[in-house]
Design an enzyme around this catalytic site. Sequence first.
Site, PDB file in Angstrom:
ATOM      1  N   ASP A  28       0.723  -1.258  -0.136  1.00 52.86           N
ATOM      2  CA  ASP A  28      -0.016   0.074  -0.109  1.00 52.86           C
ATOM      3  C   ASP A  28       0.888   1.267   0.080  1.00 52.86           C
ATOM      4  O   ASP A  28       1.855   1.403   0.977  1.00 52.86           O
ATOM      5  CB  ASP A  28      -0.747   0.209   1.325  1.00 52.86           C
ATOM      6  CG  ASP A  28      -2.073  -0.676   1.198  1.00 52.86           C
ATOM      7  OD1 ASP A  28      -2.388  -1.616   0.268  1.00 52.86           O
ATOM      8  OD2 ASP A  28      -2.830  -0.769   2.258  1.00 52.86           O
ATOM      9  N   LYS A  85      -8.184   0.656  -5.103  1.00 58.50           N
ATOM     10  CA  LYS A  85      -9.383  -0.016  -4.493  1.00 58.50           C
ATOM     11  C   LYS A  85     -10.768   0.855  -4.933  1.00 58.50           C
ATOM     12  O   LYS A  85     -10.541   2.005  -5.036  1.00 58.50           O
ATOM     13  CB  LYS A  85      -9.076   0.113  -3.195  1.00 58.50           C
ATOM     14  CG  LYS A  85      -8.427  -0.994  -2.302  1.00 58.50           C
ATOM     15  CD  LYS A  85      -8.442  -0.833  -0.968  1.00 58.50           C
ATOM     16  CE  LYS A  85      -7.092  -1.562   0.071  1.00 58.50           C
ATOM     17  NZ  LYS A  85      -6.950  -2.786  -0.073  1.00 58.50           N
ATOM     18  N   GLY A 157      -5.604  -2.729   8.590  1.00 61.84           N
ATOM     19  CA  GLY A 157      -5.105  -1.346   9.397  1.00 61.84           C
ATOM     20  C   GLY A 157      -4.977  -1.955  11.053  1.00 61.84           C
ATOM     21  O   GLY A 157      -5.019  -1.022  11.716  1.00 61.84           O
ATOM     22  N   ARG A 169      -6.523 -20.155   6.992  1.00 62.46           N
ATOM     23  CA  ARG A 169      -6.813 -21.731   7.274  1.00 62.46           C
ATOM     24  C   ARG A 169      -8.269 -22.004   7.015  1.00 62.46           C
ATOM     25  O   ARG A 169      -8.349 -23.458   6.607  1.00 62.46           O
ATOM     26  CB  ARG A 169      -6.712 -21.748   8.935  1.00 62.46           C
ATOM     27  CG  ARG A 169      -5.008 -21.850   9.595  1.00 62.46           C
ATOM     28  CD  ARG A 169      -5.132 -22.228  10.918  1.00 62.46           C
ATOM     29  NE  ARG A 169      -3.813 -22.053  11.585  1.00 62.46           N
ATOM     30  CZ  ARG A 169      -2.990 -23.002  11.337  1.00 62.46           C
ATOM     31  NH1 ARG A 169      -3.087 -24.236  10.659  1.00 62.46           N
ATOM     32  NH2 ARG A 169      -1.717 -22.953  11.727  1.00 62.46           N
ATOM     33  N   GLY A 218      -3.300  -7.112   8.136  1.00 62.68           N
ATOM     34  CA  GLY A 218      -2.929  -7.257   9.547  1.00 62.68           C
ATOM     35  C   GLY A 218      -1.397  -7.767   9.426  1.00 62.68           C
ATOM     36  O   GLY A 218      -0.871  -8.063  10.311  1.00 62.68           O
ATOM     37  N   GLY A 239      -0.445  -3.761   3.814  1.00 62.72           N
ATOM     38  CA  GLY A 239      -1.083  -2.518   4.149  1.00 62.72           C
ATOM     39  C   GLY A 239      -0.215  -1.297   4.787  1.00 62.72           C
ATOM     40  O   GLY A 239       0.675  -0.946   4.447  1.00 62.72           O
ATOM     41  N   SER A 240      -0.909  -1.222   5.773  1.00 63.55           N
ATOM     42  CA  SER A 240      -0.148  -0.174   6.911  1.00 63.55           C
ATOM     43  C   SER A 240       1.169  -0.709   7.536  1.00 63.55           C
ATOM     44  O   SER A 240       1.881   0.038   7.827  1.00 63.55           O
ATOM     45  CB  SER A 240      -1.085   0.081   7.915  1.00 63.55           C
ATOM     46  OG  SER A 240      -2.436   0.150   7.585  1.00 63.55           O
TER      47      SER A 240
END
Lengths: 298, 196
Positions: A28, A85, A157, A169, A218, A239-240
């Site tokens: 990102d 996005k 995030g 999983r 995450g 991402g973050s």
Amino acid sequence: MKLEELRFGTELLKRGFASMQKGGVIMDVVNAEQARIAEEAGAVAVMALERVPADIRKVGGVARMADPERIVEIIDAVSIPVMAKCRIGHFVEAQVLEALGVDMIDESEVLTPADEQFHVDKTLFKVPFVCGARDLGEALRRIDEGAAMIRTKGEAGTGNVVEAVRHMRAIMGGIRALKGLSTQELIDRAREIGAPAELVVECARLGRLPVVNFSAGGIATPADAALMMQLGADGVFVGSGIFKSANPAGMARAIVEAVNHYDEPQFIAGVSRGLGEAMKGIDVHTLREEEVLQYRGR
Amino acid sequence: MGVRVGVLSLQGDVGEHVLAFERALAASSTGGRSPSVVPVRHAEQIPDLDALAIPGGESTTLSRLIERNGMYRPLAEFDGGVFATCAGMVLVATGAGDPRVRTLGLVEMRVERNAFGRQAESHEACLDVAGLAEPFRAVFIRAPVALDIGPGVEVLARVPRGIVAVREGRHMAFAFHPELAGDLRLHRLFLENLGV
């Protein structure tokens, strides 16, 4: 070669594009400078955003497609593919992204959904789509709508990998559970998980999803990325986790290398040393229900 | 003794290349065990190979991972045959006009990355390839083209935008993806060229 025989936007081209991303890290970014850092670190693609998910959480309000100005700035800055996005079901945002020259569209739960009933009909587009999923049924529903790539939703995030693990999983376990079933049983399973029977049968035959399956939501450290690879991901979205860490360039490079050597602990130990602090993160159990992004879109 | 074929397994569509070569070798072997195709993840594996596929992927990413894994020299000095597709074609060239990619110089040609444009311009085409009786279903994904080639490089296919398939000695490079087409004729041509 006869010009009239050229074919654009075929399923093979869409899924093929996704295949070229395998073993890679998609990062990102919110501006040209971050995009160049990501490319230099070895990202296979960047996701052009107005804000990273951690900031979307902070700012609140309605999260929409990024400003086209920003997307074009990022497209012009790098030679690797640029993704962006659109809101779930917002097919006009998707049309705009395609018109801007975006290479892949993420129909994402990170943005505020525009349609609570329908996702975008992705077969109508020339560019490929990636969509989030929490389990096998959801993944196959998205593929049925034309998604050329699946990613776990995780919980974007948060810097907390627990939901991405749960979803990976669930998808991998869902596929393993198809093994040995008769056609009749597969059709019954398809009904149970709300997925098209032919896709369930195809999954059972292949022993995997018929499209590339990444992990997202995450991932904050090299070890998180390697964890998702060992659980069966074809690659990861971060991402973050990169630009909210203390040392984005170092973290970006270390995550690329950890994905490359995901099953070599010594190597992951080496690249993880002295990276500085990872993003702070949020315990997902402290989120209120309306703050949980993964429940958006079914 | 069978031919030892490796697939550079750093990033990209490695699995598709492994599968295509396994099928091509199984078809060409006369009885007995068909030779296996090995994923190449470490520099030490490279000199032992007779042939190496460099898959499609992102050439900037591959270029960095080649450097960081100490593979640049063993690849640049590789004396087996290289089967390079898309990003692989960029990497085996002598130049790509882009400081972000350090090319290996195995095939004397200058390439242009993403020569057709972005993903919306990716396309399938029916392509005439030298050495094949029937056209090939060529899958171009953000593909490069070769612009100039050296005197020892043979053009196998060309489109208006530029050269899209070449052979130089044992090496072959394609701007498109034979490994995605479900058609093994170019793999066979490559193996025949190596004397397999």
